[in-house]
Design a protein around this motif. Structure first.
Motif, PDB file in Angstrom:
ATOM      1  N   LYS A   1      -0.205  -2.819  -7.456  1.00 49.23           N
ATOM      2  CA  LYS A   1      -0.401  -1.867  -6.376  1.00 49.23           C
ATOM      3  C   LYS A   1       0.747  -1.524  -5.685  1.00 49.23           C
ATOM      4  CE  LYS A   1      -1.212  -4.992  -2.542  1.00 49.23           C
ATOM      5  NZ  LYS A   1      -2.229  -5.342  -1.335  1.00 49.23           N
TER       6      LYS A   1
ATOM      7  N   LEU B   1       3.649  -0.090  -3.172  1.00 49.90           N
ATOM      8  CA  LEU B   1       4.271  -0.678  -1.885  1.00 49.90           C
ATOM      9  C   LEU B   1       3.970   0.569  -0.887  1.00 49.90           C
ATOM     10  CD1 LEU B   1       7.571  -1.572  -2.710  1.00 49.90           C
ATOM     11  CD2 LEU B   1       5.699  -3.288  -2.220  1.00 49.90           C
ATOM     12  N   ASP B   2       3.345   0.089   0.303  1.00 46.54           N
ATOM     13  CA  ASP B   2       3.124   0.939   1.250  1.00 46.54           C
ATOM     14  C   ASP B   2       4.230   1.966   1.746  1.00 46.54           C
ATOM     15  OD1 ASP B   2       4.524  -0.315   3.403  1.00 46.54           O
ATOM     16  OD2 ASP B   2       2.559  -1.617   3.580  1.00 46.54           O
ATOM     17  N   ARG B   3       3.995   3.036   2.405  1.00 49.26           N
ATOM     18  CA  ARG B   3       5.016   4.028   2.950  1.00 49.26           C
ATOM     19  C   ARG B   3       6.071   3.160   3.571  1.00 49.26           C
ATOM     20  NH1 ARG B   3       4.366   9.056   2.043  1.00 49.26           N
ATOM     21  NH2 ARG B   3       5.766   9.680   3.421  1.00 49.26           N
ATOM     22  N   LYS B   4       5.589   2.236   4.714  1.00 47.56           N
ATOM     23  CA  LYS B   4       6.519   1.443   5.180  1.00 47.56           C
ATOM     24  C   LYS B   4       7.943   0.662   4.304  1.00 47.56           C
ATOM     25  CE  LYS B   4       3.881   0.486   9.187  1.00 47.56           C
ATOM     26  NZ  LYS B   4       3.313  -0.426  10.137  1.00 47.56           N
ATOM     27  N   GLN B   5       7.367   0.457   3.236  1.00 50.27           N
ATOM     28  CA  GLN B   5       8.308  -0.244   2.184  1.00 50.27           C
ATOM     29  C   GLN B   5       8.995   0.905   1.180  1.00 50.27           C
ATOM     30  OE1 GLN B   5       8.842  -3.164   3.011  1.00 50.27           O
ATOM     31  NE2 GLN B   5       7.086  -4.430   2.964  1.00 50.27           N
ATOM     32  N   LYS B   6       8.939   2.062   1.470  1.00 53.34           N
ATOM     33  CA  LYS B   6       9.448   3.153   0.529  1.00 53.34           C
ATOM     34  C   LYS B   6      11.001   2.839   0.037  1.00 53.34           C
ATOM     35  CE  LYS B   6       6.677   6.213  -0.922  1.00 53.34           C
ATOM     36  NZ  LYS B   6       6.350   6.635  -2.275  1.00 53.34           N
TER      37      LYS B   6
ATOM     38  N   HIS C   1      10.600   0.496  -2.732  1.00 49.28           N
ATOM     39  CA  HIS C   1      10.116   0.925  -3.802  1.00 49.28           C
ATOM     40  C   HIS C   1      11.426   1.735  -4.664  1.00 49.28           C
ATOM     41  CE1 HIS C   1       7.845   3.484  -6.634  1.00 49.28           C
ATOM     42  NE2 HIS C   1       8.428   4.526  -6.319  1.00 49.28           N
TER      43      HIS C   1
END
Length: 436
Positions: A69, A71-76, A79
């Motif tokens: 899945k 990574l969420d936006r906080k982990q961009k 990424h």
């Protein structure tokens, strides 16, 4: 600065986050980020950032295939660090073990040490599956490295040449120079470069142009700080030749920053009176800096091109160069962030602004004078269609034929000259010469 004080991959990930999440242009944010690194690491940081932005859809696709899945936006930022890892492994000559270990170490610099295992696992999985992934990529549009909206526009406008344009956009650009005749002849400067073991070749048609076999940092160019040369694409250099400046003429360079064309006009006609107008004060400073470096004088005005009545003081110009704000889709190989910062909805707004500029400045051109309309776009709406619309409403405007050098990569168009990007040639530019 000791290289152990920073991790270059973490700085690259932060840079990409500023561009792709916050909308900063790479040309503005990268120099700030390069202040955090030293020596040859500045070049490495540039190579990583430009490379990832150039090949972004492909690298994103790799991530989607290898991660359960996203990574969420906080982990961009993490990424983008993973994409940096892919880019090093697939496109750079850095040994795989070094690329992986340095990228994994960057997680600590980004204050996410708990994700080291994830980064390490994804990059090693990429190593093992690289050939399989590439075979599955063959028939997917992500391999073109362009957003869908732009790819479709290019395919529609250039049904026979679109793939060549896309391929040229995806390559690293050549480095063209314009030699200042007040400093040296092209032949003399070629000799100086050769003595520094910098291989280069003169252009056959444009008298002051030469191309380097391999790009180099500007601080390696002899006499650069003294105004010996300007880094300027060959198709961009054509603008001043189309104006054909003469001594004593009053010439307007509208939307003039950063001043490359302004200074070129003065190199061709040192006694011409050139007025450079730019709406952005910061960019206006760049014009003054370039004039100073090249020892040239021009009147620089910070003003809005759509309201010449405010700054023109009733003056009429012999020649006008309108280097109109545009989508910059012709210079993507030099600014790959354009692909991700530009939106399809921007194009109608730009077309409207271009027409306003043309319409506003036309009355300030003397009868018998010449206006050169220029963009660094390859989209017909901004170029041939724009000029067709202008000619239809301005009977006093007559289109002049342009006989461009044979080696320029040209597209077929009934109005003006559409130049296309080519690997060892120029960028994508459009020119129309209008006589009053």
């Amino acid at each position: 600065m000791n290289s152990t004080q920073y991790n270059i991959r973490s700085i690259a990930a932060k840079t990409l986050n500023e561009v792709l999440e916050k909308g900063a242009s790479l040309s503005s944010i990268l120099p700030l980020m390069q202040q955090q690194v030293s020596g040859k690491d500045k070049g490495l940081l540039q190579e990583i950032c430009y490379g990832v932005l150039r090949s972004l859809p492909e690298l994103d696709w790799f991530a989607n295939q290898l991660m359960d899945k996203p990574l969420d936006r906080k982990q961009k930022t993490i990424h983008y660090l993973i994409l940096i890892g892919f880019y090093q492994l697939h496109y750079m000559r850095i040994p795989a073990h070094a690329a992986i270990s340095e990228t994994v170490n960057a997680v600590s610099a980004l204050k996410r040490p708990q994700l080291k295992g994830l980064i390490n696992g994804v990059l090693r999985q990429f190593q093992r599956q690289e050939s399989l992934l590439l075979s599955r990529l063959e028939n997917l549009e992500v391999r073109f490295w362009h957003p869908d909206w732009l790819l479709k526009r290019i395919q529609k406008a250039y049904s026979g040449d679109w793939l060549k344009i896309i391929e040229a956009n995806n390559q690293k650009p050549p480095m063209w120079l314009r030699v200042n005749p007040n400093y040296a002849s092209v032949t003399e400067y070629l000799t100086e470069l050769s003595q520094e073991e910098i291989a280069s070749h003169a252009h056959e048609t444009l008298s002051s142009a030469l191309i380097l076999d391999t790009p180099v940092p500007v601080d390696r160019l002899i006499g650069f700080d003294k105004g010996a040369v300007t880094v300027q694409d060959i198709h961009a250099q054509y603008a001043a030749h189309l104006i054909e400046p003469k001594e004593g003429e009053l010439i307007l360079d509208l939307c003039a920053a950063p001043g490359g064309k302004t200074t070129h006009l003065l190199e061709l006609a040192p006694k011409a009176k050139v007025i450079a107008v730019e709406i952005d004060e910061t960019r206006g400073i760049r014009i003054k800096e370039n004039l100073k470096r090249l020892h040239k004088n021009a009147e620089v005005i910070i003003g809005d091109g759509t309201t010449p009545e405010v700054w023109a003081n009733g003056r009429q110009f012999d020649k006008i160069l309108l280097d109109a704000p545009c989508s910059a889709t012709g210079v993507i190989r030099r600014h790959p962030d354009i692909k991700w910062l530009r939106r399809s909805t921007d194009i109608p707004e730009l077309v409207s602004l271009q027409y306003k500029l043309l319409n506003a400045i036309w009355p300030y051109l003397k009868e018998g004078g010449t206006l050169v309309y220029a963009t660094c776009s390859i989209l017909p709406e901004e170029n041939s269609q724009q000029i067709k619309a202008f000619l239809a409403k301005h009977p006093s405007a007559k289109l002049k034929e342009i006989n461009a050098p044979e080696d320029f990569q040209k597209a077929t168009t009934s109005v003006g000259l559409q130049l296309l990007p080519s690997p060892s040639g120029g960028d994508g530019f459009y020119y129309a010469v209008l006589e009053k």
